[in-house]
Scaffold this motif. Structure first.
Motif, PDB file in Angstrom:
ATOM      1  N   ARG A  18       0.873  -1.178   0.000  1.00  0.00           N
ATOM      2  CA  ARG A  18       0.000   0.000   0.000  1.00  0.00           C
ATOM      3  C   ARG A  18       0.906   1.222   0.000  1.00  0.00           C
ATOM      4  NH1 ARG A  18      -2.377  -0.399   5.270  1.00  0.00           N
ATOM      5  NH2 ARG A  18      -0.693   0.952   5.932  1.00  0.00           N
ATOM      6  N   SER A  19       0.517   2.283  -0.637  1.00  0.00           N
ATOM      7  CA  SER A  19       1.349   3.497  -0.607  1.00  0.00           C
ATOM      8  C   SER A  19       0.460   4.716  -0.722  1.00  0.00           C
ATOM      9  CB  SER A  19       2.369   3.472  -1.748  1.00  0.00           C
ATOM     10  OG  SER A  19       1.698   3.585  -2.974  1.00  0.00           O
ATOM     11  N   ARG A  20       1.086   5.859  -0.634  1.00  0.00           N
ATOM     12  CA  ARG A  20       0.312   7.100  -0.669  1.00  0.00           C
ATOM     13  C   ARG A  20       0.837   8.009  -1.776  1.00  0.00           C
ATOM     14  NH1 ARG A  20      -0.792  11.152   4.231  1.00  0.00           N
ATOM     15  NH2 ARG A  20      -2.585  12.126   3.251  1.00  0.00           N
ATOM     16  N   LEU A  21      -0.081   8.563  -2.516  1.00  0.00           N
ATOM     17  CA  LEU A  21       0.286   9.449  -3.628  1.00  0.00           C
ATOM     18  C   LEU A  21       1.042  10.660  -3.103  1.00  0.00           C
ATOM     19  CD1 LEU A  21      -0.281  10.287  -6.679  1.00  0.00           C
ATOM     20  CD2 LEU A  21      -2.197  11.583  -5.754  1.00  0.00           C
ATOM     21  N   ASN A  22       2.091  11.038  -3.790  1.00  0.00           N
ATOM     22  CA  ASN A  22       2.742  12.304  -3.473  1.00  0.00           C
ATOM     23  C   ASN A  22       2.059  13.386  -4.271  1.00  0.00           C
ATOM     24  OD1 ASN A  22       4.629  11.859  -1.554  1.00  0.00           O
ATOM     25  ND2 ASN A  22       6.227  11.267  -3.002  1.00  0.00           N
ATOM     26  N   ASP A  34      10.391   5.127  -6.173  1.00  0.00           N
ATOM     27  CA  ASP A  34       9.668   6.105  -6.992  1.00  0.00           C
ATOM     28  C   ASP A  34       9.110   7.231  -6.115  1.00  0.00           C
ATOM     29  OD1 ASP A  34       7.787   7.408  -8.667  1.00  0.00           O
ATOM     30  OD2 ASP A  34       7.701   5.607  -9.914  1.00  0.00           O
ATOM     31  N   HIS A  35       9.523   8.472  -6.414  1.00  0.00           N
ATOM     32  CA  HIS A  35       9.103   9.599  -5.562  1.00  0.00           C
ATOM     33  C   HIS A  35       7.674  10.048  -5.817  1.00  0.00           C
ATOM     34  CE1 HIS A  35      12.893   9.990  -3.649  1.00  0.00           C
ATOM     35  NE2 HIS A  35      13.525  10.028  -4.816  1.00  0.00           N
ATOM     36  N   ARG A  36       7.035   9.445  -6.808  1.00  0.00           N
ATOM     37  CA  ARG A  36       5.652   9.859  -7.075  1.00  0.00           C
ATOM     38  C   ARG A  36       4.685   9.354  -6.005  1.00  0.00           C
ATOM     39  NH1 ARG A  36       5.642   8.175 -13.295  1.00  0.00           N
ATOM     40  NH2 ARG A  36       6.970   6.540 -12.426  1.00  0.00           N
ATOM     41  N   HIS A  37       5.154   8.420  -5.209  1.00  0.00           N
ATOM     42  CA  HIS A  37       4.359   7.995  -4.048  1.00  0.00           C
ATOM     43  C   HIS A  37       5.314   7.791  -2.860  1.00  0.00           C
ATOM     44  CE1 HIS A  37       4.809   3.374  -4.907  1.00  0.00           C
ATOM     45  NE2 HIS A  37       5.924   4.027  -5.088  1.00  0.00           N
ATOM     46  N   GLY A  38       4.719   7.677  -1.648  1.00  0.00           N
ATOM     47  CA  GLY A  38       5.534   7.477  -0.443  1.00  0.00           C
ATOM     48  C   GLY A  38       4.816   6.560   0.517  1.00  0.00           C
ATOM     49  N   ASN A  39       5.339   6.433   1.746  1.00  0.00           N
ATOM     50  CA  ASN A  39       4.734   5.549   2.762  1.00  0.00           C
ATOM     51  C   ASN A  39       4.452   4.155   2.181  1.00  0.00           C
ATOM     52  OD1 ASN A  39       4.220   8.256   3.727  1.00  0.00           O
ATOM     53  ND2 ASN A  39       3.044   7.285   5.354  1.00  0.00           N
ATOM     54  N   VAL A  40       5.412   3.611   1.476  1.00  0.00           N
ATOM     55  CA  VAL A  40       5.193   2.284   0.865  1.00  0.00           C
ATOM     56  C   VAL A  40       5.256   1.225   1.969  1.00  0.00           C
ATOM     57  CG1 VAL A  40       6.041   0.623  -0.835  1.00  0.00           C
ATOM     58  CG2 VAL A  40       6.206   3.080  -1.302  1.00  0.00           C
ATOM     59  N   VAL A  41       4.147   0.578   2.212  1.00  0.00           N
ATOM     60  CA  VAL A  41       4.068  -0.414   3.293  1.00  0.00           C
ATOM     61  C   VAL A  41       3.766  -1.781   2.694  1.00  0.00           C
ATOM     62  CG1 VAL A  41       2.807  -1.115   5.366  1.00  0.00           C
ATOM     63  CG2 VAL A  41       3.255   1.303   4.947  1.00  0.00           C
ATOM     64  N   GLN A  73       2.932  -3.742  11.624  1.00  0.00           N
ATOM     65  CA  GLN A  73       1.995  -2.692  12.045  1.00  0.00           C
ATOM     66  C   GLN A  73       0.737  -3.309  12.660  1.00  0.00           C
ATOM     67  OE1 GLN A  73       1.346  -0.160   8.611  1.00  0.00           O
ATOM     68  NE2 GLN A  73       3.432   0.639   8.672  1.00  0.00           N
ATOM     69  N   ALA A  74       0.256  -4.392  12.029  1.00  0.00           N
ATOM     70  CA  ALA A  74      -0.950  -5.049  12.556  1.00  0.00           C
ATOM     71  C   ALA A  74      -0.674  -5.618  13.947  1.00  0.00           C
ATOM     72  CB  ALA A  74      -1.389  -6.156  11.593  1.00  0.00           C
ATOM     73  N   ILE A  75       0.524  -6.191  14.142  1.00  0.00           N
ATOM     74  CA  ILE A  75       0.869  -6.773  15.448  1.00  0.00           C
ATOM     75  C   ILE A  75       0.914  -5.670  16.513  1.00  0.00           C
ATOM     76  CG2 ILE A  75       2.766  -7.864  16.766  1.00  0.00           C
ATOM     77  CD1 ILE A  75       3.433  -9.395  14.111  1.00  0.00           C
ATOM     78  N   VAL A  76       1.573  -4.557  16.180  1.00  0.00           N
ATOM     79  CA  VAL A  76       1.703  -3.476  17.167  1.00  0.00           C
ATOM     80  C   VAL A  76       0.337  -2.878  17.510  1.00  0.00           C
ATOM     81  CG1 VAL A  76       2.626  -1.146  17.533  1.00  0.00           C
ATOM     82  CG2 VAL A  76       4.120  -2.968  16.737  1.00  0.00           C
ATOM     83  N   LYS A  77      -0.520  -2.722  16.495  1.00  0.00           N
ATOM     84  CA  LYS A  77      -1.860  -2.185  16.785  1.00  0.00           C
ATOM     85  C   LYS A  77      -2.610  -3.121  17.732  1.00  0.00           C
ATOM     86  CE  LYS A  77      -2.632   0.137  12.388  1.00  0.00           C
ATOM     87  NZ  LYS A  77      -3.358  -0.067  11.143  1.00  0.00           N
ATOM     88  N   ALA A  78      -2.460  -4.427  17.512  1.00  0.00           N
ATOM     89  CA  ALA A  78      -3.149  -5.397  18.387  1.00  0.00           C
ATOM     90  C   ALA A  78      -2.569  -5.349  19.805  1.00  0.00           C
ATOM     91  CB  ALA A  78      -3.017  -6.804  17.806  1.00  0.00           C
ATOM     92  N   ILE A  79      -1.246  -5.199  19.915  1.00  0.00           N
ATOM     93  CA  ILE A  79      -0.620  -5.100  21.246  1.00  0.00           C
ATOM     94  C   ILE A  79      -1.149  -3.856  21.963  1.00  0.00           C
ATOM     95  CG2 ILE A  79       1.569  -4.708  22.488  1.00  0.00           C
ATOM     96  CD1 ILE A  79       2.997  -6.327  20.305  1.00  0.00           C
ATOM     97  N   ILE A  80      -1.245  -2.751  21.216  1.00  0.00           N
ATOM     98  CA  ILE A  80      -1.725  -1.497  21.825  1.00  0.00           C
ATOM     99  C   ILE A  80      -3.160  -1.661  22.330  1.00  0.00           C
ATOM    100  CG2 ILE A  80      -2.371   0.894  21.300  1.00  0.00           C
ATOM    101  CD1 ILE A  80       0.103   0.966  19.460  1.00  0.00           C
TER     102      ILE A  80
END
Ligand SMILES: Cc1cc2nc3c(=O)[nH]c(=O)nc-3n(C[C@H](O)[C@H](O)[C@H](O)COP(=O)(O)O)c2cc1C
Length: 405
Positions: A8-12, A68-75, A342-349
């Motif tokens: 998953r990523s976010r458009l720049n 690719d700098h056209r998007h970020g936060n690539v997870v 990320q899913a594991i940490v959210k569940a721990i929280i």
């Protein structure tokens, strides 16, 4: 071997979405040459892409995409292997959710699938797609602040001394590292990390001790940790010490011994947190429970250390509910890039919120890791980003400050 990768990523903001068609055409061509197939979903803000093909090709394409700098936060959300392709043999197809209703998009994706019925009912990849479509714009996606919004200011901790001379008869040394609440400017505790007589690793120190003396040496070493902390003049600050769980079980009167070390060094039990690691099998649960009760009754705090690295973590949590739970560095490292972590940490929280347990993230080295962890609600951190452990002393702390614009 046919590999599947979902990210998953976010458009720049620098990419005009109208350029997407062009991007996809070129990508599709390149993917075909590499026998990579898949789909790209875009909701006006985020992308979800499924890539499938030979492992080396999928990896090569993904490496390029990440840069690719056209998007970020690539997870990265999923890496898996499959017996056959899920999507028809065309390099890459775009499903633009800005112009498609969710149900229509799902139908179109299914029509594009090679195994329509299996895909719809049980397929994990399809579930990721369905979830992305259902959650567009609702932003259960974490929005962490950008690392560029922070600068770090280094400050010496407010102790009388920042080093603690070693006592001549001391069999081991200690490195101290703070655990901090960065946005409150608060030192929540300092952890005493055991080192060998010449500053070597804990492993080196413990392997020099005969196995039948291990727990005795472990407990005895805490007297030195507390003496050194006291010598640094830490005031009311807390000290975290590590104990092998079996030291509390095997040494008769362990808690009383610990209490005597605490009072002899002019500290009070409420200042002490005992961190137990989850990687030592606790064979005497009953005795351990008794020791924990005594620790708690004396006002000493309890933390589960390295949570997530061993195999007894969940049962320790179910049985003993500590004040604090420290998430292991193996989960923290690169968390901003990794969906399963990320899913594991959210569940721990969530679990710790329900049980009123404070979560600490350890091993934080990158600003991006810290930003993501703060954004999901963690407030306490330990790691090189803020302060490295210093042998027989404590280092200045890097405090983050938001850069005003
Ligand atoms: C959301 C998104 C998805 C992309 N998907 C692909 C893809 O599947 N295949 C591909 O070759 N390039 C894809 N690209 C483009 C690559 O990131 C990169 O620009 C392209 O491979 C050219 O790389 P190069 O400039 O290193 O040759 C994608 C870019 C974005 C922003």
């Amino acid at each position: 071997m046919l590999a599947t990768l979902i990210y998953r990523s976010r458009l720049n903001r620098t990419l005009d979405p109208s350029q997407l068609t062009n991007l996809v055409e070129r990508a599709s061509l390149r993917n075909s040459q590499l026998q990579v197939t898949g789909i790209l979903l875009f909701d006006g803000d985020h992308f979800l892409q499924v890539l499938e093909g030979p492992l080396a090709s999928v990896n090569a394409v993904f490496e390029r995409i990440k840069r690719d700098h056209r998007h970020g936060n690539v997870v990265e959300l999923l890496r898996d292997f499959a017996p056959r392709r899920r999507f028809v043999d065309r390099g890459m197809t775009l499903f633009d959710l800005r112009v498609m209703k969710p149900a229509a998009a799902l139908r179109a994706i299914l029509r594009f699938g090679t195994l329509r019925y299996q895909l719809a009912s049980i397929d994990r990849v399809y579930k990721f797609i369905r979830n992305f479509i259902a959650s567009q714009n609702n932003n259960d996606r974490v929005r962490s602040t950008s690392p560029e919004h922070w600068c770090f200011v280094c400050k010496t901790p407010p102790f009388t001394h920042t080093n603690a001379p070693v006592f001549t008869e001391q069999p081991c040394q200690f490195a101290f590292q703070p655990i901090i609440e960065p946005l409150r400017g608060n030192i929540s505790s300092i952890e005493a990390l055991i080192r060998g007589p010449n500053g070597g690793s804990p492993l080196e120190y413990f392997s020099s001790i005969p196995s039948d003396k291990l727990h005795e040496a472990d407990l005895a070493s805490k007297a030195w940790a507390l003496a050194m902390a006291s010598r640094m003049g830490i005031g009311n600050h807390k000290v975290a010490i590590n104990l092998l769980p079996m030291s509390l079980v095997k040494i008769p009167g362990a808690v009383d011994i610990l209490l005597s070390h605490i009072t002899r060094n002019n500290l009070n039990p409420g200042q002490i947190i005992v961190e137990v690691t989850e990687d030592e099998v606790i064979s005497g649960y009953e005795e351990f429970t008794w020791a924990i009760r005594q620790l708690r009754a004396a006002g000493i705090g309890l933390a589960i250390d390295d949570f997530g690295s061993g195999f007894a973590g969940l049962s320790l949590l179910a049985k003993f509910q500590p004040d604090k739970l420290k998430i292991d560095r193996t989960i923290v490292t690169d968390i901003h890039l990794h969906g399963p972590k990320q899913a594991i940490v959210k569940a721990i929280i969530d679990c710790c919120a329900e049980l009123q347990i404070t979560v600490v993230a350890e091993g934080v080295e990158k600003v991006e890791e810290w930003c993501w962890l703060e954004a999901v609600g963690i407030e306490r951190f330990q790691g090189f980003l803020f302060a490295r452990p210093v042998l027989n002393g404590i280092s200045p702390i890097n405090w983050p400050h938001r850069i005003s614009r």
